[in-house]
Design an enzyme around this catalytic site. Structure first.
Site, PDB file in Angstrom:
ATOM      1  N   LYS A   1      57.836  32.254 -32.815  1.00  0.00           N
ATOM      2  CA  LYS A   1      58.356  31.278 -33.766  1.00  0.00           C
ATOM      3  C   LYS A   1      57.265  30.632 -34.603  1.00  0.00           C
ATOM      4  O   LYS A   1      57.362  30.527 -35.807  1.00  0.00           O
ATOM      5  CB  LYS A   1      59.099  30.184 -32.987  1.00  0.00           C
ATOM      6  CG  LYS A   1      60.598  30.398 -33.021  1.00  0.00           C
ATOM      7  CD  LYS A   1      61.342  29.122 -32.739  1.00  0.00           C
ATOM      8  CE  LYS A   1      62.763  29.236 -33.273  1.00  0.00           C
ATOM      9  NZ  LYS A   1      63.715  28.519 -32.448  1.00  0.00           N
TER      10      LYS A   1
ATOM     11  N   LYS B   1      70.341  29.528 -11.090  1.00  0.00           N
ATOM     12  CA  LYS B   1      69.916  30.664 -10.258  1.00  0.00           C
ATOM     13  C   LYS B   1      70.958  30.961  -9.181  1.00  0.00           C
ATOM     14  O   LYS B   1      71.243  32.111  -8.883  1.00  0.00           O
ATOM     15  CB  LYS B   1      68.557  30.352  -9.622  1.00  0.00           C
ATOM     16  CG  LYS B   1      67.442  30.246 -10.667  1.00  0.00           C
ATOM     17  CD  LYS B   1      66.184  29.611 -10.086  1.00  0.00           C
ATOM     18  CE  LYS B   1      65.103  29.500 -11.159  1.00  0.00           C
ATOM     19  NZ  LYS B   1      63.976  28.650 -10.731  1.00  0.00           N
TER      20      LYS B   1
END
Lengths: 415, 415
Positions: free
Chosen positions: A39, A197
């Site tokens: 970016k 997770k």
């Protein structure tokens, strides 16, 4: 035997650079980084400029590139990159647990629709190969539970508190100074990161896609010196533990909560930023996996393992999801908790099925009792009160209203 | 997606019955036991007679049977069954570590020649999925070392000694009474069984086929109260540890020896019949796998996992063996040992590169010093002397004459 792979990389932070190091050292893998999309145009990079692009399409629409590796932080951006890549017929490796947890079912469909493979071992517990093991090795095991320490940052803080007698605030500050914790540490210490997770792991353990919004997570932010002293006096440590438990042949529950663990518990000695996963299965019995849960190299190593698996066309089979007897997610379970509170009236919002201990002191009051998880979830005001702290006592769970099941063997009979 | 499998079973002992139980409980697997070949015609069995045959050819030459599962004890008999089955185009699952360690290279060739798959997760460390993980997950990792506790019987005895203060003889007797140890316990306590497992693991970790005869194994039979007291005073436990270490980009060493482990060591708390495996890799860092190393159900569960893998045509790829840069096995390494001895003259057969400690007492003498492993192997008379006991101090190994390498990172540079 294996094909050569051209990689397009999104992100060149700690993990991206770690992967780059690992790729350069590993001899046995036929994969080259073709392009890296980043970016920030002004950041100085450790490798030459010609590797980089600032336009995602240079990777997503590049017919030369076989595999997209997405290791950026922004979950929404990651979702766009991953779905566009899959739709363009590219295999994808990602480490973005939030994005995965929020969109897993759709991502599984996209894999089937476009006949591509999406791998994400690095998303859960860093270098510990838990997803591959659940997918491959436990596929026909009667899996009772998966739990552990899935978040290195909160575990680092808890280690400093319990091993070095720091207060929560000092330990958090130290973790932030060392770069282990973000300026806003909520995702880690609030139990969001380990929840993502857990949701991913539950998909592979039980074939169950649960919206993370429906999973209870309670973090360690309200941990006080009273709770610490209480735990220490009993010989416990407090760990932030995501838990997935199969309660019978139909029901599975998931939640993230601080838990008391004693010296005999596998997680007791999992210190600092390390992760540990305890898997209980009817025939394999208890198994424990331990390793580095985060960091550029361990995560890079897990990403590399996925890239390597793609060279021989590996894909997750989601076997349990495709099996007929679908399991259901429930929060109607009875769980024994320790709760520190300030005023008796605070407790009114929560129904206790039974109370096994109650203590009143001048500046410390606690109660140990059994509640129903769905009731606990509703008691929002109580949980947001910073004079409240709850801890799972680690006692066996049971479905609301059912009799207690004691051993893995007995539970196995019902699975 | 997966095919239905007809199994021919050799052996119906503890593991065979365990497998039968597991198969009956597991829902997701398309496999049926078609025939079971056993030896003893008079033994009472727990399942109906029509399942059994006494003629191996009923399985090996039966075109209906896809997969042969070999779980008998006799390694020579097992070799005949496994090779004949592979040559008849059948996939094979085996748990026979001795047979595998002695014939692995030939068995790999047979798999290629007859285009069949031979799987053997159950041969090493029971329910711990170490082979699959080394094969799949560490395939491009710079693997520094694999070590651990691979033998439940000797570990059970050592646990009784160190946790309950039993003597070696009493602990051994207890293990025998409980059926954990054989009447002749040499294979377990002498370090042969863990050596076979080490040789199999080295094949998947390093692509190296080493004849078990060329690997040093020294057991715990000579362990005396003096060694136990010495270890306890220092806060150590003694464990029987098989070790595989990559010393640089060319050389790997293997050996089995008792080792001092301190409280911080992963293996310190691996008790009773449990197994633990420590894997050190350059990027994933240290990882630890823990679980049941033996028993009908854990082993049956590992066998089942292999059968399940066959339903989707899984086979080991032996990638590292097929890679170009072959590693070499060496015993030219420097290793620091503790040695208890009786007479100074006993030590003459062994050259010490340096000596860091020496103690003389009325009935206890020991020395700590560095020797070359190949010299140690030659000192047969010394090692057979029951007044001698040697223990690996656990210090970093180095190639004969090379400088010390300290950290995993530094070692990684040379791999």
């Amino acid at each position: 035997m294996t094909k050569n792979i051209k990689l397009g990389l999104f992100g060149f932070g700690v993990v991206g650079q770690g992967l780059y190091d690992v790729l350069n050292k590993a001899k046995g893998i036929n994969a080259d980084v073709y392009k890296i999309c980043v970016k920030d145009r002004n950041k100085r990079r450790t490798i030459p400029d010609f590797h980089f692009t600032f336009d995602p399409d240079d990777i997503i629409n590049n017919p030369e590139i076989d595999v997209v590796v997405e290791i950026i932080n922004d979950a929404d951006e990651a979702y766009k990159i991953v779905t566009a890549s899959l739709k363009n017929g590219k295999h994808v490796v990602t480490a973005n647990k939030k994005m995965l947890a929020e969109h897993l079912e759709e991502l599984v469909q996209l894999q089937q629709q476009y006949n591509v493979s999406l791998l994400y071992e690095a998303s859960s517990c860093g270098a510990i190969p838990i997803i591959r093991n659940l997918e491959e090795y436990y596929d026909n095991e009667l899996l009772y539970s998966v739990s552990g320490i899935f978040n290195g940052t909160s575990n680092y803080i808890l280690t400093k508190i319990f091993n070095e007698n720091l207060t929560y605030d000092v330990a958090l500050k130290q973790a932030q100074d060392l770069g282990f914790a973000e300026t806003d540490p909520t995702s880690d210490v609030g139990g969001f990161d380990p929840k993502y997770k857990l949701v991913i792991i539950a998909a592979h353990a039980y074939g169950l896609f649960v919206n993370p919004k429906d999973v209870f997570n309670y973090g360690i932010q309200h941990l006080s010196k009273h709770d610490i002293r209480f735990a220490m006096e009993k010989g416990y440590r407090i760990k932030l533990v995501p838990t997935a438990v199969k309660l019978n042949h139909k029901k599975v529950t998931l939640f993230v909560m601080p838990q008391f663990v004693d010296k005999e518990h596998y997680l007791y000695d999992v210190d600092n930023e390390n992760n540990g996963v305890v898997v209980e299965a009817a025939f394999a019995d208890k198994q424990f996996f331990y390793g580095k849960g985060a960091g550029g190299h361990p995560t890079g190593s897990a990403v590399l393992s996925d890239i390597s698996a793609l060279t021989y066309n590996y894909r997750y089979e989601y076997k349990k999801f495709l099996q007929q007897d679908k399991l259901q997610y429930t929060t109607d379970i009875e769980i024994e908790i320790y709760i520190r509170y300030e005023n008796e009236s605070d407790l009114k919002s929560l129904k206790f099925l039974n109370i096994s201990e109650k203590y009143f002191g001048k500046d410390f009051k606690y109660l140990i009792g059994t509640v129903v998880l769905s009731d606990l979830i509703k008691a929002k005001e109580l949980l947001q009160n910073k004079n409240t702290f709850i801890v799972d006592t680690g006692k066996d769970l049971r479905l609301k209203g059912e009799t207690v099941q004691k051993s893995v063997e007995e539970v196995a009979e019902t699975l």
